[in-house]
Design an enzyme around this catalytic site. Sequence first.
Site, PDB file in Angstrom:
ATOM      1  N   GLU A  89       0.879  -1.165   0.000  1.00  0.00           N
ATOM      2  CA  GLU A  89       0.000   0.000   0.000  1.00  0.00           C
ATOM      3  C   GLU A  89       0.918   1.216   0.000  1.00  0.00           C
ATOM      4  O   GLU A  89       1.717   1.384   0.923  1.00  0.00           O
ATOM      5  CB  GLU A  89      -0.898  -0.037   1.236  1.00  0.00           C
ATOM      6  CG  GLU A  89      -1.995   0.979   1.164  1.00  0.00           C
ATOM      7  CD  GLU A  89      -2.194   1.637   2.492  1.00  0.00           C
ATOM      8  OE1 GLU A  89      -1.833   2.824   2.609  1.00  0.00           O
ATOM      9  OE2 GLU A  89      -2.711   0.967   3.408  1.00  0.00           O
TER      10      GLU A  89
ATOM     11  N   CYS B  90      -2.493   7.615   5.325  1.00  0.00           N
ATOM     12  CA  CYS B  90      -2.541   7.223   3.904  1.00  0.00           C
ATOM     13  C   CYS B  90      -3.713   7.900   3.206  1.00  0.00           C
ATOM     14  O   CYS B  90      -3.702   8.078   1.999  1.00  0.00           O
ATOM     15  CB  CYS B  90      -2.746   5.721   3.742  1.00  0.00           C
ATOM     16  SG  CYS B  90      -1.912   4.704   4.928  1.00  0.00           S
TER      17      CYS B  90
END
Lengths: 494, 494
Positions: B234, B271
């Site tokens: 990710e 994120c």
Amino acid sequence: MTNSFKEISVQEINQVMQRSHTAFKAFQKKSIEEKSIFLDTIANEIEALGDTLIQKASEETNLPIARLTGERARTTGQLRMFANMLREGSWVEATIDTAIPERTPIPKPDLRKMLIPLGPVVVFGASNFPFAYSTAGGDTASALAAGCSVVVKAHPAHAQTSEMVYQAIKKAISSCNMPDDVFQHVHGTSFESGKALVQAEHTAAVGFTGSTAGGKALVDYSTQRKNPIPVFSEMGSINPVIFLPETLQNSSADLATQYANSITLGMGQFCTNPGLMLAVESPALHTFLDHLSNRIKEVQPAKMLHAGIHAAYEKKSHDALEQDGVTVVEQVSTPINDIEARPIIAQVSGQTFLANPILHEEVFGPYSLMVSCKDEQELITVLKSVSGQLTTTVMGTVHDLENHAQLVDLLPSMAGRILFNGAPTGVEVCASMVHGGPYPATTDSRFTAVGINAVKRWVRPVCYQNWPESLLPLALQNNNPLNIWRMVDNEWKK
Amino acid sequence: MTNSFKEISVQEINQVMQRSHTAFKAFQKKSIEEKSIFLDTIANEIEALGDTLIQKASEETNLPIARLTGERARTTGQLRMFANMLREGSWVEATIDTAIPERTPIPKPDLRKMLIPLGPVVVFGASNFPFAYSTAGGDTASALAAGCSVVVKAHPAHAQTSEMVYQAIKKAISSCNMPDDVFQHVHGTSFESGKALVQAEHTAAVGFTGSTAGGKALVDYSTQRKNPIPVFSEMGSINPVIFLPETLQNSSADLATQYANSITLGMGQFCTNPGLMLAVESPALHTFLDHLSNRIKEVQPAKMLHAGIHAAYEKKSHDALEQDGVTVVEQVSTPINDIEARPIIAQVSGQTFLANPILHEEVFGPYSLMVSCKDEQELITVLKSVSGQLTTTVMGTVHDLENHAQLVDLLPSMAGRILFNGAPTGVEVCASMVHGGPYPATTDSRFTAVGINAVKRWVRPVCYQNWPESLLPLALQNNNPLNIWRMVDNEWKK
């Protein structure tokens, strides 16, 4: 391999993929029922081609009429299976967590998830299944069902058959009022065209069935992209079959008949052909091999799919038989014509097999190598030395399995499908089939190429947070207008 | 980044992975209830570390106590969620097609499919979530739930916190009588150790959360393997937020408060931090930016996670502000100490943004860039120019959405999660969450890193054909001893 169709250029490929992208967006607006009817109509139009299609395929592939008739039925059956899957609807994995506005310290939002199509899918037709893994085969059917547009590169060895199926799909596109470019068909024989198809900006995923070298090359092309895409290559597999002692003792003649048939079925040109046999050395093993030899002798040589596959079979089987310690159990000696293949059974010791990587390679065709091991421990070592497989089979009594627990424990880690007392060459099209396996059998062991779950290769989940009800996809709306199974607040509901 | 722990050598890594493989096999023999209790016990042992753990994490990461207390609750909640998922059991996707021996021309075999674990999983701890994406975070919890063994490489920025959590897991291993090496913990700061962990023979899959460069490197290491393995990286995301005109007109002050909070939450070290804002030029947009500027001014600078992240923020925000056409809307001018970050809001025209790739890059920290577009068409062009994202948000009235159908249609193709009138910085842990998205947000958009479906990253299907009932896994036995939802002959049943 050449044919009369015009080779597509790299520039044209980019235009084809651009059109596919535009058609993809239009296709997404079609209802589930419209998409289902489209798949059913493709099946009908293929059937409407009648014997002409079967004859053309037989001319191009040398496959017998009966086999091709069965394969056509599988192909149209697959299309209708995916149409029914769309109507049933649970494949989108609709999942709903309703809001809890009063939760502290932070309110819980409304969250809803489902699978959506990736975009234009490129399918490379396979040589060995002119219908079921080609133009309107499993990759195309599952990708269209997912909601993707599709571009098929015809396999040059049966380009005319592919073109006929393409015409059937075009009729279905027209009568179902689908976007013209939701399915496109191109001809290409060069590495460059394959590379350009994988690397085109609008290509979202790739399906391929064929050689290990070809499958790996497509993955490499994808990793060179700015945004790598999923490439599902189904590549080589030697599909080990383990013969356990009690069953060898009890049933060697029956086993020999069953495996002579499986090894030579379709001249061994199946991904699931049992190219490797394993057993512990014993008198019963010799008896089995004698029976197998007798059965193999009776097999008539027949033409392989095309000259390239025939030449590769001649070369690879010759190379294998040349290796130190390899003996021929039986090699059909009937004179052969043209591109006919002679079935071969060879034998080698466990120790020699372990030391020679050449013997681990697939020999695509009616060839199988028996590895006779000195004991169970060596058999396990041999099994562990074999790379990822589509299938692994154990032939035994239940008592045999209980006596070989360590070996049986190994099997699920080796292959996508494990069989007890069967031959791997039949691949049932159903929800629980896994046609896939650990690398290098396929490039992604988490997906199957056969059965309804093949659709999962072409989708990804998207989550809608606090999305207005009226703008949600039907699968996620409160009143469940599609009447599908969904997980709502952690419970399965319909 | 250095700490007092001994750097692991490449040779030791191979031994660690060999031990993990042995433990994996032993772990597979444990019952579902034993595995569930193990996950619950890890959660209990983490809680038993009490304030000492929170204080150590705060020392190492500069994150406030309240945030860490919440993150610990999320972490233990995740472990218990996966324990409950195991007990519920439908996640294995048990699918059964019963035999039809009388079918012609070929009998239908009995076929049964379920998901099985891939093997030892390597997890790279993330810097920004010392609990929830680290030692016993979502990757570890989902991999253990899948039945995989786990090796965590501690993030060097909070190695002592990681070590404390490791000790809690060790206690749980001991009290639950689990194989010692089902979880192992290593320290490494070199590229070599990361590479060796990905390339070790027994590593079956990898989970990573961090920089784009780091995530891509791990994928490259995997593709160099003889058998490439799944790598779930990710990576970066700028999480675009689109402000539509009617809502800007109606609610600019409220929107400014909401987004000032979201952009600066945790000093922007999420994120899902909204690093990009998009709107069509209008007086209401200026009013919104004035409000946003006032709210941002009030934010107190605070320390970032570690010196490396702070230096990167200083450099990347400086580089962005240096670009032609970029103006500063607000930059907090309070004097800063040590590794504190100053929140920044910048602005640029659509045309300039489209022409400059540097402005598309993530600036990890409390930074957001408003792209003011001349009209809706330019806004759509800007949106299409942005690469794959974890989230995309639209702020608007329902009327706004109806007026911008073309734009709204684009959203599902851009991101794993799309939000209406919210801020992307909260990530709910639930079944319908998707924390993942098209490349380069993650390396595989088909999987989520948060919620129960995170388990699907660590499994693959295996099909049992004609397998003896007594040797089938419990999930596939006829009488459904686990009492789980299964698909039997194409119908969902319990």
